[in-house]
Design a protein around this motif. Structure first.
Motif, PDB file in Angstrom:
ATOM      1  N   VAL A 199       1.218  -0.865   0.247  1.00 17.88           N
ATOM      2  CA  VAL A 199      -0.142   0.371   0.376  1.00 17.88           C
ATOM      3  C   VAL A 199       0.963   1.377  -0.016  1.00 17.88           C
ATOM      4  N   LEU A 200       0.915   1.993  -0.969  1.00 23.73           N
ATOM      5  CA  LEU A 200       1.414   2.690  -0.866  1.00 23.73           C
ATOM      6  C   LEU A 200       1.089   4.777  -0.611  1.00 23.73           C
ATOM      7  N   GLY A 201      -0.384   4.285  -0.540  1.00 22.04           N
ATOM      8  CA  GLY A 201      -1.259   5.316  -0.075  1.00 22.04           C
ATOM      9  C   GLY A 201      -2.679   4.992   0.127  1.00 22.04           C
ATOM     10  N   GLU A 202      -3.401   5.555   1.270  1.00 26.09           N
ATOM     11  CA  GLU A 202      -4.958   5.263   1.592  1.00 26.09           C
ATOM     12  C   GLU A 202      -4.694   6.376   2.050  1.00 26.09           C
ATOM     13  N   THR A 203      -6.019   6.342   2.818  1.00 24.81           N
ATOM     14  CA  THR A 203      -6.764   7.096   3.896  1.00 24.81           C
ATOM     15  C   THR A 203      -6.782   7.011   5.159  1.00 24.81           C
ATOM     16  N   LEU A 204      -6.562   8.040   5.830  1.00 27.14           N
ATOM     17  CA  LEU A 204      -6.169   8.138   7.073  1.00 27.14           C
ATOM     18  C   LEU A 204      -7.586   8.040   7.311  1.00 27.14           C
ATOM     19  N   ASP A 205      -8.742   8.043   7.258  1.00 30.55           N
ATOM     20  CA  ASP A 205      -9.864   8.148   8.182  1.00 30.55           C
ATOM     21  C   ASP A 205     -11.158   7.586   7.298  1.00 30.55           C
ATOM     22  N   ILE A 206     -11.827   7.344   7.019  1.00 32.03           N
ATOM     23  CA  ILE A 206     -12.561   6.302   6.100  1.00 32.03           C
ATOM     24  C   ILE A 206     -12.169   6.370   4.313  1.00 32.03           C
ATOM     25  N   GLY A 207     -13.423   5.531   4.237  1.00 30.30           N
ATOM     26  CA  GLY A 207     -13.198   4.987   2.672  1.00 30.30           C
ATOM     27  C   GLY A 207     -14.145   5.849   2.153  1.00 30.30           C
ATOM     28  N   ILE A 208     -13.256   6.802   0.805  1.00 30.30           N
ATOM     29  CA  ILE A 208     -14.364   7.699   0.090  1.00 30.30           C
ATOM     30  C   ILE A 208     -15.915   6.533  -0.473  1.00 30.30           C
ATOM     31  N   GLY A 209     -16.063   5.688  -0.762  1.00 29.68           N
ATOM     32  CA  GLY A 209     -17.582   5.265   0.001  1.00 29.68           C
ATOM     33  C   GLY A 209     -17.966   5.460   0.631  1.00 29.68           C
ATOM     34  N   ASN A 210     -17.638   5.370   1.741  1.00 25.47           N
ATOM     35  CA  ASN A 210     -18.304   5.258   3.004  1.00 25.47           C
ATOM     36  C   ASN A 210     -18.524   6.656   3.594  1.00 25.47           C
ATOM     37  N   PHE A 211     -17.813   7.945   3.020  1.00 23.26           N
ATOM     38  CA  PHE A 211     -17.909   9.306   2.852  1.00 23.26           C
ATOM     39  C   PHE A 211     -18.522   9.241   1.910  1.00 23.26           C
TER      40      PHE A 211
ATOM     41  N   SER B 181      -7.963  17.479   1.246  1.00 23.34           N
ATOM     42  CA  SER B 181      -6.865  16.917   2.477  1.00 23.34           C
ATOM     43  C   SER B 181      -5.598  15.443   1.681  1.00 23.34           C
ATOM     44  N   VAL B 182      -4.677  16.209   1.162  1.00 22.58           N
ATOM     45  CA  VAL B 182      -3.679  15.318   0.793  1.00 22.58           C
ATOM     46  C   VAL B 182      -2.748  15.185   1.644  1.00 22.58           C
ATOM     47  N   HIS B 183      -2.573  14.402   2.074  1.00 25.11           N
ATOM     48  CA  HIS B 183      -0.688  14.609   2.839  1.00 25.11           C
ATOM     49  C   HIS B 183       0.213  13.593   2.539  1.00 25.11           C
ATOM     50  N   GLY B 184       0.796  13.554   1.018  1.00 24.38           N
ATOM     51  CA  GLY B 184       2.051  12.660   0.801  1.00 24.38           C
ATOM     52  C   GLY B 184       1.289  11.810  -0.243  1.00 24.38           C
ATOM     53  N   MET B 185       1.320  10.800   0.503  1.00 23.58           N
ATOM     54  CA  MET B 185       0.607   9.915  -0.456  1.00 23.58           C
ATOM     55  C   MET B 185      -0.743   9.648   0.113  1.00 23.58           C
ATOM     56  N   ASP B 186      -1.603   9.679   0.800  1.00 23.72           N
ATOM     57  CA  ASP B 186      -2.078   9.552   2.205  1.00 23.72           C
ATOM     58  C   ASP B 186      -3.503  10.523   1.132  1.00 23.72           C
ATOM     59  N   VAL B 187      -4.705  10.135   1.802  1.00 26.49           N
ATOM     60  CA  VAL B 187      -6.548  11.421   1.892  1.00 26.49           C
ATOM     61  C   VAL B 187      -6.519  11.715   2.799  1.00 26.49           C
TER      62      VAL B 187
ATOM     63  N   SER C  62     -12.745  13.185   6.409  1.00 25.90           N
ATOM     64  CA  SER C  62     -13.591  13.411   7.509  1.00 25.90           C
ATOM     65  C   SER C  62     -14.058  15.073   7.599  1.00 25.90           C
ATOM     66  N   GLY C  63     -13.215  15.679   6.950  1.00 26.44           N
ATOM     67  CA  GLY C  63     -13.031  17.067   6.794  1.00 26.44           C
ATOM     68  C   GLY C  63     -13.930  17.727   5.969  1.00 26.44           C
ATOM     69  N   MET C  64     -13.653  16.868   5.421  1.00 27.42           N
ATOM     70  CA  MET C  64     -14.910  17.441   3.708  1.00 27.42           C
ATOM     71  C   MET C  64     -16.072  16.863   4.424  1.00 27.42           C
ATOM     72  N   LEU C  65     -16.663  15.802   4.623  1.00 24.40           N
ATOM     73  CA  LEU C  65     -17.521  15.561   5.248  1.00 24.40           C
ATOM     74  C   LEU C  65     -18.162  16.829   6.213  1.00 24.40           C
ATOM     75  N   THR C  66     -18.398  17.389   7.345  1.00 23.15           N
ATOM     76  CA  THR C  66     -17.896  17.995   7.743  1.00 23.15           C
ATOM     77  C   THR C  66     -18.386  19.754   7.353  1.00 23.15           C
ATOM     78  N   ALA C  67     -17.426  19.596   6.369  1.00 26.07           N
ATOM     79  CA  ALA C  67     -17.564  20.326   5.878  1.00 26.07           C
ATOM     80  C   ALA C  67     -18.604  21.323   4.584  1.00 26.07           C
TER      81      ALA C  67
ATOM     82  N   THR D 220     -14.104  17.520  -5.491  1.00 23.32           N
ATOM     83  CA  THR D 220     -12.443  17.812  -4.711  1.00 23.32           C
ATOM     84  C   THR D 220     -12.026  15.785  -4.209  1.00 23.32           C
ATOM     85  N   ALA D 221     -13.523  15.328  -4.067  1.00 22.36           N
ATOM     86  CA  ALA D 221     -12.419  14.411  -3.654  1.00 22.36           C
ATOM     87  C   ALA D 221     -11.839  13.325  -4.729  1.00 22.36           C
TER      88      ALA D 221
END
Ligand code: ATP
Ligand code: FE2
Length: 342
Positions: A147-159, A193-199, A202-207, A228-229
């Motif tokens: 895994v080179l990069g991944e979500t740091l919180d929830i999966g895109i579909g769950n979001f 919200s991109v951090h290196g190869m991670d995304v 949850s911040g986008m959900l709140t906003a 955006t996503a």
């Protein structure tokens, strides 16, 4: 040689029959759709127990395959919801005992990757796996998928599902939000919200919910969230591509059904001179055929297990399981993709 695959990690119970050249001979699926809110694991598992007998029978009948012709039974061992995984594993153990054939555990994420890889005809692509519970950029290296990069919180579909339900809709939200986004015109500012190869989402959900409360049009929200996503996912995929010698990408997971995501990743990959491939939609979402196909690969590498060693693993990560078939000399078969059903 036919392998029967059982998928039951979350909302979908599915049975696939696949031959040794990755031809999908039959695929039967039934999705648990809660009337209100998200998935309750126990209710989804009860649904799976109810539908599996008919799904197995229908698959065998559709492919005109007799149980004696089934070489092995593969099942999704993890990751997923415990009760749902156990429902599928119980069916798989029973069939393997009744039909006296090997039982092959398969990692669900690796199965999304392998079905996309074989259908693409690409030998060593980079993989963007975008589903409900998972969002990962994956590459093969030294014996397993990394895994080179991944979500740091929830999966895109769950979001997407959670946002759509909060906006008053039903599960699954992703495809409905895609329709709604077609009517959007104004691009609203949302956290990117991109951090290196991670995304992170949850911040986008709140906003997005805050904008909704302040009266933003739903179609504009859907459009802005998608743009955006998916830009975030395209960016991390491009960053990972820049580190590789080969420039091709395959998509997998339910969110890979999305036209906008497909288009954005395709444009980025083709700009870099590579190829992008996305499987037909019925093989992007959870399905038994990807489990059966990965079962073939695992069986070739000698990875069957006795029933007593076949416990499910709800937290089994992509990079936890070996993929020894990748080092075998057998050529990658080229299959004709099945008819697309949405
Ligand atoms: P995993 O265990 O791999 O995370 P999953 O249980 O999420 O799998 P999948 O079938 O791989 O199951 O993906 C389902 C997700 O895909 C849901 O969140 C759904 O909203 C999303 N989805 C399906 N079609 C689309 C679409 N057209 N656009 C966006 N999202 C979609
Ligand atoms: Fe999945």
């Amino acid at each position: 040689m036919v392998v029967l695959g059982i998928e039951s990690t979350a909302h979908t119970a599915s049975v696939g029959l696949v031959d040794e050249e990755a031809h999908v001979l039959a695929l039967t699926s039934d999705m648990h759709r809660p009337v209100k809110g998200g998935i309750h694991p126990r209710e989804a598992a009860n649904h799976h127990v109810d539908v599996f007998p008919a799904l197995v029978e229908e698959a065998l009948a559709a492919a005109s395959v007799r149980p004696s012709e089934v070489e092995a039974v593969a099942f999704a061992q993890g990751p997923g919801l415990g009760p749902c995984l156990r429902a599928g594993a119980t069916v798989a153990r029973m069939l393997s005992l009744a039909w006296d054939c090997p039982l092959v555990p398969v990692n669900h994420c690796v199965a999304h990757v392998e079905i996309a890889r074989v259908l693409s005809g690409l030998d060593d692509p980079l993989l963007l796996y975008a589903s409900g519970g998972n969002t990962q950029v994956i590459a093969y290296g030294r014996g397993r998928y990394r895994v080179l990069g991944e979500t740091l919180d929830i999966g895109i579909g769950n979001f997407l599902d959670k946002l759509w339900i909060e906006l008053g809709g039903t599960f699954p939200g992703g495809p409905q939000l895609e329709q709604d986004a077609r009517n959007g015109s104004e691009l609203l500012a949302l956290p990117y919200s991109v951090h290196g190869m991670d995304v992170a989402f949850s911040g986008m959900l709140t906003a997005a919910l805050a904008l909704h409360a302040r009266g933003a049009r739903r179609a504009d929200l859907s459009y802005s969230v998608e743009v955006t996503a998916y830009a975030m996912l395209t960016e991390i995929t491009e960053r990972a591509l820049a580190h590789r010698r080969h420039g091709s990408v395959v998509l997998g997971g339910g969110v890979a059904c999305n036209e906008r995501l497909r288009g954005m990743v395709r444009e980025m990959v083709e700009d870099r001179g590579g190829r992008m491939f996305a499987p037909p939609r019925n093989l992007c979402v959870d399905n038994g055929a990807m489990i059966a196909w990965t079962g073939h690969l695992a069986l070739r590498a000698g990875l069957s297990v006795p029933v007593e060693d076949s416990a499910v693993m709800p937290r089994q990560r992509t990079d936890l399981v070996p993929a020894p078939w990748r080092e075998l000399a057998t050529a990658l078969p080229r299959s004709s993709p099945p008819r697309e059903t949405t």
